[in-house]
Enzyme design. Sequence first.
Site, PDB file in Angstrom:
ATOM      1  N   LYS A 166       0.865  -1.184   0.000  1.00 41.75           N
ATOM      2  CA  LYS A 166       0.000   0.000   0.000  1.00 41.75           C
ATOM      3  C   LYS A 166       0.900   1.231   0.000  1.00 41.75           C
ATOM      4  CE  LYS A 166      -4.179  -1.826   1.776  1.00 41.75           C
ATOM      5  NZ  LYS A 166      -4.622  -1.916   3.161  1.00 41.75           N
ATOM      6  N   HIS A 169       1.998   6.629   3.003  1.00 40.59           N
ATOM      7  CA  HIS A 169       1.346   7.940   2.956  1.00 40.59           C
ATOM      8  C   HIS A 169       1.944   8.929   3.954  1.00 40.59           C
ATOM      9  CE1 HIS A 169      -0.877   6.753   6.475  1.00 40.59           C
ATOM     10  NE2 HIS A 169      -1.403   5.724   5.837  1.00 40.59           N
ATOM     11  N   HIS A 172       2.660   7.939   7.466  1.00 38.39           N
ATOM     12  CA  HIS A 172       3.866   7.144   7.695  1.00 38.39           C
ATOM     13  C   HIS A 172       5.107   8.026   7.651  1.00 38.39           C
ATOM     14  CE1 HIS A 172       1.063   3.991   5.908  1.00 38.39           C
ATOM     15  NE2 HIS A 172       1.199   3.669   7.186  1.00 38.39           N
TER      16      HIS A 172
HETATM   17  N1  ARG Z   1       0.222  -0.006   9.857  1.00 36.64           N
HETATM   18  C1  ARG Z   1      -0.647   0.922  10.518  1.00 36.64           C
HETATM   19  C2  ARG Z   1      -1.222   1.918   9.519  1.00 36.64           C
HETATM   20  O1  ARG Z   1      -0.622   2.153   8.505  1.00 36.64           O
HETATM   21  C3  ARG Z   1       0.034   1.693  11.612  1.00 36.64           C
HETATM   22  C4  ARG Z   1       0.486   0.854  12.770  1.00 36.64           C
HETATM   23  C5  ARG Z   1       0.556   1.612  14.036  1.00 36.64           C
HETATM   24  N2  ARG Z   1       1.013   0.834  15.131  1.00 36.64           N
HETATM   25  C6  ARG Z   1       0.276   0.015  15.843  1.00 36.64           C
HETATM   26  N3  ARG Z   1       0.859  -0.681  16.811  1.00 36.64           N
HETATM   27  N4  ARG Z   1      -1.010  -0.093  15.665  1.00 36.64           N
HETATM   28  O2  ARG Z   1      -2.270   2.492   9.753  1.00 36.64           O
END
Ligand code: ARG
Length: 649
Positions: A166, A169, A172
């Site tokens: 994905k 964005h 991130h």
């Molecule tokens: N991968 C998730 C996203 O892109 C963020 C993860 C954040 N960390 C967690 N422990 N939930 O939305």
Amino acid sequence: AQAAEALTGKLKALGIDQLPAEPNTYPALNPYDLYRSHVAELLSKSTGIDSKIIYPALQRTVKTEHGDLQMAAAALRQKRKDMKEFAQEIGNGFPESPLVEKVVVMDALLMFWFKPQPLTSLVVPAVLKSGASYGFNNFQGLRDPSDPSKGRKKMIVEFSSPNIAKPFHAGHLRSTIIGGFLANLYDAAGWDVTRMNYLGDWGKQYGVLAIGFDLFGSEEELVKNPIGHLYDVYVKISKISAEEGDKMKELKAKIEELKKEEKDTSEVEKQLQEVADNGVDEAARKYFKRMTEGEPVALGIWRRFRDLSIEKYKKTYARLNIRYDDYSGESQVKDESMDNAAKIMEEKKVSENSEGAIIVDLTKYSKKLGKAVVRKKDGTSLYLTRDIAAVSERYEKYKFDKMIYVVASQQDLHLAQLFKILDAMGHKELAAACSHINFGMVLGMSTRKGTAKFLDDILETVAEKMHEVMRTNQAKYEQVDDPVKTADVLGISAVMVQDMKGKRINNYTFDMDRMTSFEGDTGPYLQYAHARLCSITRKVTAAVPEIANIDLATAADLTLITETQGTDLVRQLAAWPDIFINTLKTQEPTTVLTYLFKLTHALSSSYDHLQILGSERETMLARLALYTAARQTLNNGMRILGLSPVERM
Ligand code: ARG
């Protein structure tokens, strides 16, 4: 200890026999601790008030017009009717000090200025001696600051955490920048920091991806550009899946219509079944089931996607000076841990059954927390379920004292639910050790350029722009050894500084022109300030080569710095260790950045008044010592932010 000895020696010469040190202060590392302790000591003697009360009342000021330290008489918490009168009394009783000027009283406020010469002589050599660690305070992370043998406290910073296949964005990007900064900060504060990336790498969509790869994938492309290619595949297969969804909706509507007309639906129902059975969705579901069951072929393909993506991520993160200790991810959370968590939730009556699904009703703690599903009807886990189980796993593995989740504020509710559930499960200490560092959105980024979907593309685009800006000054451009590399570093600085300028929670607009400008408070401006200081040293040593062998910390006579611009600069240098400590409290990159801009502004106002070449030798040494100390301080601050200071640009 060495620094303390050197300092004690210098203070003795000024007539101060004992190092002023209130409890939990670090006068040898932090000039402000020294001055606050000293003033508190004097005031305690003259007023009879406990120095423990005085110390915290002494505040570093924002502007030197208001002193270096100020104190509101009311902050001493004495029962006095007339605070102005009280302030005047304290002011009158304040004795002569070798370090501090006569106090100035304004209404109920007392203002203290540091005497310039002792300040300069104490601070500049201290900066030069501490070098690359000036300002850092590695006592903060000790379990017991008075006994380092008891070890350091353990911290996990979880940040970046993109989703495989994905787009990377803006959320991130910010998590990466802010998380990198926090990890550096706590490192420099003596914590034992583990940098963790928690990848989004699990769920039915990875079944979708595998099906898609079968249809549209290319081995060659995958190896060349795994992140981009997997994304392309995902987009293509998702389109088919969406078309199938539409088709099914259409057929369902048709069935309803036929039913209304009391006609035979069996033919259309057969068609519907056909699409459902042979569609992407069903295939993906089956595929993901194989993955969850540990079927080696299915898992093998998925693992390859994951490994290749990580390899690529690593290279990109390296451009930002970030290295992870742990590439974790949703896929890594064990079923066993989730079952275990489910058991605890059930036993403690935290969870309940709701129409076949398992939910946690958090409204009893707070309406805002709502109800959270932790297990779907079909028995599968969710994002939240995996996060709950991951906390215990991480604790088993690292025994952390503190864990920070750097995640966009869109996920405020998710993390609040996570922490509350942990708490309700009886993991009170674990819940208290966790914290969410959130941040606002970046506006106007995705529309800039179609390619700005992945971190690499964003950095590439900005580097190109930076290269363009550099070319506008041809004469300078020609002197840079590796302009492409420099443009890359400057571009990264531009992006990062723009991101860290405001408070984390604020949204900001991605503004390519503004961030790549050399003027105003930008990344390139900060880099320019650093490069200019490097060039000063280069020029001086080229003109007077023997200077390279002189230890400026001991040889320079700093009493020769008499210009106010010089003293103002020293004041900024003196503040850095205190800013560092304050940053641990605010956890805001802007605390460091605002300071660095103040420092660079003080620098630019000093150049005309404190020239080196053409001065007397002794003056030259003193000024070079000052500029070297400034370069070091700027460099240290930039590195905490995660920037790579350039020497030429
Ligand atoms: N991968 C998730 C996203 O892109 C963020 C993860 C954040 N960390 C967690 N422990 N939930 O939305």
